[in-house]
Design a protein around this motif. Structure first.
Motif, PDB file in Angstrom:
ATOM      1  N   VAL A  68     -74.082 -45.492  21.266  1.00 12.34           N
ATOM      2  CA  VAL A  68     -75.544 -45.558  21.285  1.00 12.34           C
ATOM      3  C   VAL A  68     -76.087 -44.119  21.317  1.00 12.34           C
ATOM      4  O   VAL A  68     -76.765 -43.674  20.402  1.00 12.34           O
ATOM      5  CB  VAL A  68     -76.047 -46.336  22.530  1.00 12.34           C
ATOM      6  N   ASP A  69     -75.758 -43.395  22.377  1.00 11.79           N
ATOM      7  CA  ASP A  69     -76.257 -42.026  22.564  1.00 11.79           C
ATOM      8  C   ASP A  69     -75.161 -40.969  22.455  1.00 11.79           C
ATOM      9  O   ASP A  69     -75.448 -39.779  22.566  1.00 11.79           O
ATOM     10  CB  ASP A  69     -76.902 -41.878  23.957  1.00 11.79           C
ATOM     11  N   PHE A  70     -73.914 -41.387  22.290  1.00 13.64           N
ATOM     12  CA  PHE A  70     -72.792 -40.442  22.289  1.00 13.64           C
ATOM     13  C   PHE A  70     -73.024 -39.327  21.270  1.00 13.64           C
ATOM     14  O   PHE A  70     -73.344 -39.588  20.115  1.00 13.64           O
ATOM     15  CB  PHE A  70     -71.490 -41.175  21.966  1.00 13.64           C
ATOM     16  N   LYS A  71     -72.834 -38.078  21.715  1.00 18.02           N
ATOM     17  CA  LYS A  71     -73.086 -36.938  20.834  1.00 18.02           C
ATOM     18  C   LYS A  71     -72.120 -35.802  21.150  1.00 18.02           C
ATOM     19  O   LYS A  71     -72.227 -35.169  22.188  1.00 18.02           O
ATOM     20  CB  LYS A  71     -74.525 -36.454  21.033  1.00 18.02           C
ATOM     21  N   PRO A  72     -71.166 -35.534  20.269  1.00 20.52           N
ATOM     22  CA  PRO A  72     -70.335 -34.361  20.491  1.00 20.52           C
ATOM     23  C   PRO A  72     -71.096 -33.096  20.062  1.00 20.52           C
ATOM     24  O   PRO A  72     -71.842 -33.135  19.086  1.00 20.52           O
ATOM     25  CB  PRO A  72     -69.128 -34.601  19.580  1.00 20.52           C
ATOM     26  N   HIS A  73     -70.904 -32.004  20.783  1.00 20.22           N
ATOM     27  CA  HIS A  73     -71.518 -30.738  20.381  1.00 20.22           C
ATOM     28  C   HIS A  73     -70.880 -30.261  19.071  1.00 20.22           C
ATOM     29  O   HIS A  73     -71.525 -29.692  18.205  1.00 20.22           O
ATOM     30  CB  HIS A  73     -71.319 -29.699  21.494  1.00 20.22           C
ATOM     31  N   ILE A  74     -69.571 -30.500  18.963  1.00 22.89           N
ATOM     32  CA  ILE A  74     -68.856 -30.160  17.731  1.00 22.89           C
ATOM     33  C   ILE A  74     -68.146 -31.417  17.235  1.00 22.89           C
ATOM     34  O   ILE A  74     -67.343 -32.008  17.959  1.00 22.89           O
ATOM     35  CB  ILE A  74     -67.802 -29.049  17.980  1.00 22.89           C
ATOM     36  N   ALA A  75     -68.481 -31.834  16.009  1.00 23.89           N
ATOM     37  CA  ALA A  75     -67.820 -32.997  15.409  1.00 23.89           C
ATOM     38  C   ALA A  75     -66.939 -32.518  14.263  1.00 23.89           C
ATOM     39  O   ALA A  75     -67.289 -31.583  13.552  1.00 23.89           O
ATOM     40  CB  ALA A  75     -68.861 -33.976  14.884  1.00 23.89           C
ATOM     41  N   VAL A  76     -65.786 -33.170  14.111  1.00 21.38           N
ATOM     42  CA  VAL A  76     -64.889 -32.861  12.993  1.00 21.38           C
ATOM     43  C   VAL A  76     -64.571 -34.165  12.269  1.00 21.38           C
ATOM     44  O   VAL A  76     -64.200 -35.154  12.901  1.00 21.38           O
ATOM     45  CB  VAL A  76     -63.556 -32.239  13.497  1.00 21.38           C
ATOM     46  N   ILE A  77     -64.726 -34.153  10.932  1.00 23.99           N
ATOM     47  CA  ILE A  77     -64.233 -35.279  10.123  1.00 23.99           C
ATOM     48  C   ILE A  77     -63.157 -34.706   9.205  1.00 23.99           C
ATOM     49  O   ILE A  77     -63.438 -33.890   8.330  1.00 23.99           O
ATOM     50  CB  ILE A  77     -65.341 -35.960   9.295  1.00 23.99           C
ATOM     51  N   THR A  78     -61.907 -35.108   9.434  1.00 22.16           N
ATOM     52  CA  THR A  78     -60.793 -34.501   8.694  1.00 22.16           C
ATOM     53  C   THR A  78     -60.784 -34.957   7.236  1.00 22.16           C
ATOM     54  O   THR A  78     -60.538 -34.171   6.336  1.00 22.16           O
ATOM     55  CB  THR A  78     -59.440 -34.847   9.341  1.00 22.16           C
ATOM     56  N   ASN A  79     -61.017 -36.223   6.996  1.00 23.58           N
ATOM     57  CA  ASN A  79     -61.021 -36.794   5.640  1.00 23.58           C
ATOM     58  C   ASN A  79     -61.365 -38.273   5.761  1.00 23.58           C
ATOM     59  O   ASN A  79     -61.361 -38.815   6.875  1.00 23.58           O
ATOM     60  CB  ASN A  79     -59.638 -36.652   4.972  1.00 23.58           C
ATOM     61  N   LYS A  91     -55.226 -27.474   6.431  1.00 27.09           N
ATOM     62  CA  LYS A  91     -56.576 -28.007   6.701  1.00 27.09           C
ATOM     63  C   LYS A  91     -56.765 -28.316   8.185  1.00 27.09           C
ATOM     64  O   LYS A  91     -57.799 -28.002   8.768  1.00 27.09           O
ATOM     65  CB  LYS A  91     -56.823 -29.260   5.868  1.00 27.09           C
ATOM     66  N   ASN A  92     -55.753 -28.945   8.783  1.00 25.61           N
ATOM     67  CA  ASN A  92     -55.842 -29.237  10.224  1.00 25.61           C
ATOM     68  C   ASN A  92     -56.021 -27.948  11.020  1.00 25.61           C
ATOM     69  O   ASN A  92     -56.795 -27.890  11.974  1.00 25.61           O
ATOM     70  CB  ASN A  92     -54.585 -29.979  10.702  1.00 25.61           C
ATOM     71  N   ALA A  93     -55.293 -26.893  10.592  1.00 22.47           N
ATOM     72  CA  ALA A  93     -55.382 -25.598  11.274  1.00 22.47           C
ATOM     73  C   ALA A  93     -56.762 -24.972  11.078  1.00 22.47           C
ATOM     74  O   ALA A  93     -57.324 -24.367  11.998  1.00 22.47           O
ATOM     75  CB  ALA A  93     -54.298 -24.663  10.755  1.00 22.47           C
ATOM     76  N   MET A  94     -57.327 -25.143   9.868  1.00 22.15           N
ATOM     77  CA  MET A  94     -58.685 -24.623   9.608  1.00 22.15           C
ATOM     78  C   MET A  94     -59.693 -25.282  10.538  1.00 22.15           C
ATOM     79  O   MET A  94     -60.540 -24.611  11.140  1.00 22.15           O
ATOM     80  CB  MET A  94     -59.091 -24.923   8.155  1.00 22.15           C
ATOM     81  N   ALA A  95     -59.605 -26.603  10.638  1.00 20.70           N
ATOM     82  CA  ALA A  95     -60.554 -27.343  11.479  1.00 20.70           C
ATOM     83  C   ALA A  95     -60.428 -26.909  12.942  1.00 20.70           C
ATOM     84  O   ALA A  95     -61.424 -26.588  13.603  1.00 20.70           O
ATOM     85  CB  ALA A  95     -60.319 -28.846  11.342  1.00 20.70           C
ATOM     86  N   ALA A  96     -59.190 -26.861  13.440  1.00 24.69           N
ATOM     87  CA  ALA A  96     -58.956 -26.513  14.850  1.00 24.69           C
ATOM     88  C   ALA A  96     -59.391 -25.072  15.131  1.00 24.69           C
ATOM     89  O   ALA A  96     -60.005 -24.787  16.172  1.00 24.69           O
ATOM     90  CB  ALA A  96     -57.480 -26.697  15.191  1.00 24.69           C
ATOM     91  N   SER A  97     -59.101 -24.160  14.208  1.00 26.99           N
ATOM     92  CA  SER A  97     -59.457 -22.747  14.411  1.00 26.99           C
ATOM     93  C   SER A  97     -60.969 -22.552  14.360  1.00 26.99           C
ATOM     94  O   SER A  97     -61.514 -21.691  15.061  1.00 26.99           O
ATOM     95  CB  SER A  97     -58.811 -21.869  13.333  1.00 26.99           C
ATOM     96  N   THR A  98     -61.655 -23.339  13.523  1.00 29.32           N
ATOM     97  CA  THR A  98     -63.121 -23.246  13.456  1.00 29.32           C
ATOM     98  C   THR A  98     -63.728 -23.666  14.789  1.00 29.32           C
ATOM     99  O   THR A  98     -64.648 -23.012  15.306  1.00 29.32           O
ATOM    100  CB  THR A  98     -63.670 -24.121  12.303  1.00 29.32           C
ATOM    101  N   VAL A  99     -63.204 -24.746  15.373  1.00 31.55           N
ATOM    102  CA  VAL A  99     -63.671 -25.174  16.707  1.00 31.55           C
ATOM    103  C   VAL A  99     -63.445 -24.040  17.715  1.00 31.55           C
ATOM    104  O   VAL A  99     -64.343 -23.689  18.492  1.00 31.55           O
ATOM    105  CB  VAL A  99     -62.925 -26.446  17.185  1.00 31.55           C
ATOM    106  N   ALA A 100     -62.258 -23.467  17.683  1.00 32.52           N
ATOM    107  CA  ALA A 100     -61.907 -22.420  18.650  1.00 32.52           C
ATOM    108  C   ALA A 100     -62.816 -21.202  18.483  1.00 32.52           C
ATOM    109  O   ALA A 100     -63.276 -20.610  19.471  1.00 32.52           O
ATOM    110  CB  ALA A 100     -60.439 -22.029  18.476  1.00 32.52           C
ATOM    111  N   HIS A 101     -63.095 -20.849  17.232  1.00 30.31           N
ATOM    112  CA  HIS A 101     -63.966 -19.705  16.949  1.00 30.31           C
ATOM    113  C   HIS A 101     -65.387 -19.976  17.483  1.00 30.31           C
ATOM    114  O   HIS A 101     -66.019 -19.097  18.085  1.00 30.31           O
ATOM    115  CB  HIS A 101     -63.971 -19.456  15.433  1.00 30.31           C
TER     116      HIS A 101
END
Length: 447
Positions: free
Chosen positions: A169-180, A280-290
């Protein structure tokens, strides 16, 4: 979400259900847990110890339809008559992540997608935990609700399925990732890919411009959807083929990540995991970390020492120069696509289980090129036999893991691979994909 305390009914007495019951009780709800199947002893003991009322092997309507709020396990479909009844009564139905997230102020990183979400979530957590206090929950590990009750970390990485997103309903991640997004679980979405895509994109529906959506810009399903259904969040795409101004891309075997004009560069040679999908998984994870201000050196070292996920292209043993690989977590065709793509030797492929409306055509080129024999491991193998029967010299059927591994052993010679990558769910012969993977490893060790 309405926080009016009252009666919380939890449908499903597994990890997420029991976690929700504990958190609900601690927050002052009158809690009742109901499971149509058998509740495992370890969970029963927790419920009894905490004096939470429960029942199993039945659903008592009179104890359920008087709920103020219902948390349903992601395994229970909306089409279930009881769920329909609950909704008709106007009772709010939520998932564990919705319920639990209303009791924390933590920064949430939510990761979804058809494939790669477990690896990406585990890798993201592995990097962040070097410098931050961070929990890993959702579809993985201890339940999110239970962690909020016991630890309440300031940060969480959540692996989230479409089923969990269906009931937010209200759930909101500050950072969302959709891998594919590839066709999966279509049996739960009226066999409409659109419905499944919409479900995944709910991860961003409550986000604002101050939040971020990281996604695969090479995935046409994702890019087309975003064109027609814009989101509020700041977009950070990643790509292996395009140059990306804000986000991550690959250039001369380096991952280049740019956010707000600050750039970091990571050599892909430092990745322990093989294959383009893992870049790609590494790109997504590193972007979150950055985004969360983790130091570049920490990100690089974490990528170098990450061991991967059990049951995901896991190298088990080499016997007589034959490599046995456990990819039991490949429960759909796209996951198996990645597995076969990464095979660099003639492969005996163990496949099969509960078919979720699979289309096997995209695997044909790899099967022609790399697969020398197919072992079908399922109660009903007819569709597999029809799809691949004419493509390989040897295709056999079996209904036991031990037998499958013994047949594979006989069909291989030095230098070959044996790959368990089922492309199907496991519930016909196994408890779950973990059980299937462990039985495979056990059978290999017993050769």
């Amino acid at each position: 979400m309405n926080r009016k305390l009252g009666r919380l009914v939890v449908l499903g007495g597994g990890e997420s259900g029991v976690g929700t019951a504990l958190l609900g009780k601690a927050k002052g709800y009158d809690v009742f847990v109901s499971d149509k199947g058998k509740i495992k002893d370890k969970y029963k003991e927790v419920l009894i110890h905490n004096e939470i009322e429960w029942e199993d092997e039945k659903h008592s309507e009179e104890k359920i339809l008087n709920a103020d709020i219902v948390m349903k396990s992601p395994g229970i479909p909306d089409k279930a008559p009881l769920v329909k009844q609950i909704r008709e009564q106007g009772i709010l139905v939520v998932s564990e992540i919705e319920f639990a997230s209303s009791f924390t102020k933590a920064i949430l990183v939510g990761i979804t997608g058809s494939n790669g979400k477990t690896t990406t979530a585990t890798l993201t957590h592995h990097i962040l935990k070097q410098e931050l206090q961070v929990g890993l929950a959702g579809n993985i590990g201890d339940s999110f609700a239970k962690q909020i009750l016991e630890k309440d970390y300031p940060n969480y990485v959540l692996e989230i399925s479409s089923f969990q997103l269906d009931d937010i309903v209200d759930f909101k991640p500050h950072i969302a990732v959709i891998t594919n997004i590839t066709p999966d679980h279509l049996d739960r979405y009226d066999y409409q890919l659109e419905n499944y895509i919409a479900s995944k994109f709910r991860i961003a529906e409550n986000q604002t411009k101050d939040d971020y959506l990281i996604y695969d810009a090479d995935d046409e399903v994702l890019t087309n959807w975003l064109k027609n259904h814009p989101v509020q969040s700041t977009l950070l795409p990643f790509s292996l083929t395009k140059t990306i101004e804000n986000g991550a891309y690959l250039k001369e075997r380096n991952i280049i990540i740019t956010i707000n004009n600050t750039q970091i560069i990571m050599p892909t040679s430092s990745l322990t995991l093989e294959g383009n999908h893992n870049v790609k998984n590494a790109m997504a994870a590193s972007t979150v970390a950055h985004l969360l201000k983790i130091r570049k050196q920490t990100i690089r070292e974490s990528l170098e020492n990450f061991q991967g996920v059990e049951h995901r292209l896991e190298h088990v043993l080499k016997i007589n120069k034959v490599q046995y690989i456990n990819d039991s977590k490949a429960t759909n065709v796209n996951a198996t696509y990645y597995a076969l793509e990464s095979m660099d030797a003639p492969t005996v492929w163990i496949v099969g289980g509960v078919d979720k409306g699979n289309n096997y055509e995209e695997l044909f080129p790899f099967v022609n090129e790399k697969v020398k024999a197919i072992i079908c491991l399922g109660v009903d193998n007819e569709k597999l036999m029809n799809a691949f029967g004419g493509m390989v010299d040897v295709i056999v059927e079996t209904q036991s893991m031990n037998e499958a591994v013994k047949i594979a052993y006989k069909l291989t010679e030095a230098g070959d691979n044996v790959l368990l990558s089922p492309a199907c769910a496991s519930f016909d012969l196994f408890e779950n994909y973990e059980d299937r993977g462990r039985q495979f490893k056990e059978a290999v060790r017993n050769l």
